[in-house]
Write a protein that holds these residues in place. Structure first.
Motif, PDB file in Angstrom:
ATOM      1  N   ARG A   9       0.829  -1.200   0.000  1.00 53.97           N
ATOM      2  CA  ARG A   9       0.000   0.000   0.000  1.00 53.97           C
ATOM      3  C   ARG A   9       0.869   1.258   0.000  1.00 53.97           C
ATOM      4  NH1 ARG A   9      -4.905   0.257   1.956  1.00 53.97           N
ATOM      5  NH2 ARG A   9      -4.742   2.291   0.952  1.00 53.97           N
ATOM      6  N   TYR A  10       2.010   1.165   0.618  1.00 54.27           N
ATOM      7  CA  TYR A  10       2.938   2.297   0.671  1.00 54.27           C
ATOM      8  C   TYR A  10       4.344   1.774   0.402  1.00 54.27           C
ATOM      9  CZ  TYR A  10      -0.973   4.364   3.193  1.00 54.27           C
ATOM     10  OH  TYR A  10      -2.213   4.815   3.549  1.00 54.27           O
ATOM     11  N   THR A  86       7.039   8.974  -8.811  1.00 54.02           N
ATOM     12  CA  THR A  86       6.384   9.156  -7.511  1.00 54.02           C
ATOM     13  C   THR A  86       4.931   9.520  -7.773  1.00 54.02           C
ATOM     14  OG1 THR A  86       8.388   9.841  -6.359  1.00 54.02           O
ATOM     15  CG2 THR A  86       6.287  10.623  -5.465  1.00 54.02           C
ATOM     16  N   LEU A  88       0.450   8.072  -6.924  1.00 54.07           N
ATOM     17  CA  LEU A  88      -0.511   7.149  -6.339  1.00 54.07           C
ATOM     18  C   LEU A  88      -1.001   6.237  -7.464  1.00 54.07           C
ATOM     19  CD1 LEU A  88      -2.251   6.258  -3.933  1.00 54.07           C
ATOM     20  CD2 LEU A  88      -3.847   8.096  -4.514  1.00 54.07           C
ATOM     21  N   THR A 109      -1.713   2.295  -4.225  1.00 52.08           N
ATOM     22  CA  THR A 109      -0.348   2.138  -3.718  1.00 52.08           C
ATOM     23  C   THR A 109       0.347   3.481  -3.848  1.00 52.08           C
ATOM     24  OG1 THR A 109      -0.178  -0.193  -4.340  1.00 52.08           O
ATOM     25  CG2 THR A 109       1.889   1.031  -4.104  1.00 52.08           C
ATOM     26  N   ARG A 110       0.760   4.013  -2.716  1.00 52.63           N
ATOM     27  CA  ARG A 110       1.457   5.303  -2.749  1.00 52.63           C
ATOM     28  C   ARG A 110       2.951   5.038  -2.831  1.00 52.63           C
ATOM     29  NH1 ARG A 110       0.049  10.317  -2.443  1.00 52.63           N
ATOM     30  NH2 ARG A 110      -2.067   9.898  -1.740  1.00 52.63           N
ATOM     31  N   THR A 112       6.831   6.461  -3.451  1.00 52.10           N
ATOM     32  CA  THR A 112       7.765   7.586  -3.423  1.00 52.10           C
ATOM     33  C   THR A 112       9.124   7.094  -3.876  1.00 52.10           C
ATOM     34  OG1 THR A 112       6.609   8.621  -1.568  1.00 52.10           O
ATOM     35  CG2 THR A 112       8.865   9.364  -2.008  1.00 52.10           C
TER      36      THR A 112
ATOM     37  N   GLY B  41      -7.700   9.210  -0.041  1.00 48.66           N
ATOM     38  CA  GLY B  41      -6.917   8.023   0.279  1.00 48.66           C
ATOM     39  C   GLY B  41      -7.529   6.714  -0.182  1.00 48.66           C
TER      40      GLY B  41
END
Lengths: 114, 111
Positions: A9-10, A86, A88, A109-110, A112, B41
């Protein structure tokens, strides 16, 4: 429960380190797609797949790869991530047919890239 | 190039009023247009699809119109509630399985 799942997710990574974002759906959908969402630009389609072993480019495919070896899974691969990736990311699926109503999206899924 | 535009500014309305969101497109003749809701979100959630041969579609408090001459779709929420506050996205079928999304309009409904 009908759903599209994404993992991770991140994710925070560094430039050039290969990564894979997984996507799985439990609805036996033929069609799957990857999007990226950036502020002010909305959702942009990266790649889509009409069925197993059938994929095609969306509007922003550069720097990404996909594969569709099984109907339920559609991973997104970044061979050499760069900071401009980078974003979402969302995976989506639906039944085949251009006029089919419902497209289901994953939770996102974020990513960076430093 | 194909372009799809939604009100970039947020829409603020009072509870109970009708919210109207606009989606305009150029350089394309889509076979259908979709509307989605997105909460912060979270992934977009499909609401309605309207086809090129349909002028209007309704679902509970939601109504969508599609004017292929004006190249415009309007999305209405009647008797709006604070729970309707979200970002609303329109998307058009760009041929085959390609989909093009607008950037979305944020709606705030005040109690």
């Amino acid at each position: 429960e009908a759903q599209v799942t994404q993992n991770p997710r991140y994710l925070i990574t560094v430039t050039g380190k290969k990564l894979t974002v997984t996507c799985s759906q439990n609805m036996n959908h033929e069609y799957m797609s990857w999007y990226r969402q950036d502020p002010g630009l909305g959702l942009r389609q990266i790649y889509y797949s009409m069925n197993v072993e059938v994929t095609d480019k969306g509007d922003v495919p550069e720097g990404y790869k996909v594969s569709r070896k099984e109907k339920r899974n559609f991973p997104l691969i970044l061979e050499s991530p760069s900071p401009n990736q980078t974003s979402l990311y969302f995976c989506a699926s639906r039944l085949a047919g251009p006029h089919t109503d419902t497209q289901y999206f994953g939770p996102g899924t974020r990513l960076t890239v430093l | 190039s194909q372009k799809i535009e939604q009100n970039s500014e947020a829409l603020n309305i009072q509870e109970g009023k009708t919210a109207t969101l606009t989606c305009n497109y150029t350089n394309y003749s889509p076979a259908y247009l979709q509307w989605y809701r997105q909460d912060p979100g979270r992934g977009p959630v499909f609401l309605l699809l309207i086809r090129e041969n349909e002028k209007e579609k309704r679902k509970e408090r939601l109504k969508v119109t599609f004017d292929t001459t004006l190249k415009q779709s309007l999305f209405h929420i009647t008797a709006s509630q604070p729970a309707d506050s979200a970002t609303y996205l329109c998307a058009l079928g760009a041929g085959g399985f390609k989909t093009i999304f607008g950037a979305g309009t944020r709606l705030f409904v005040k109690a």
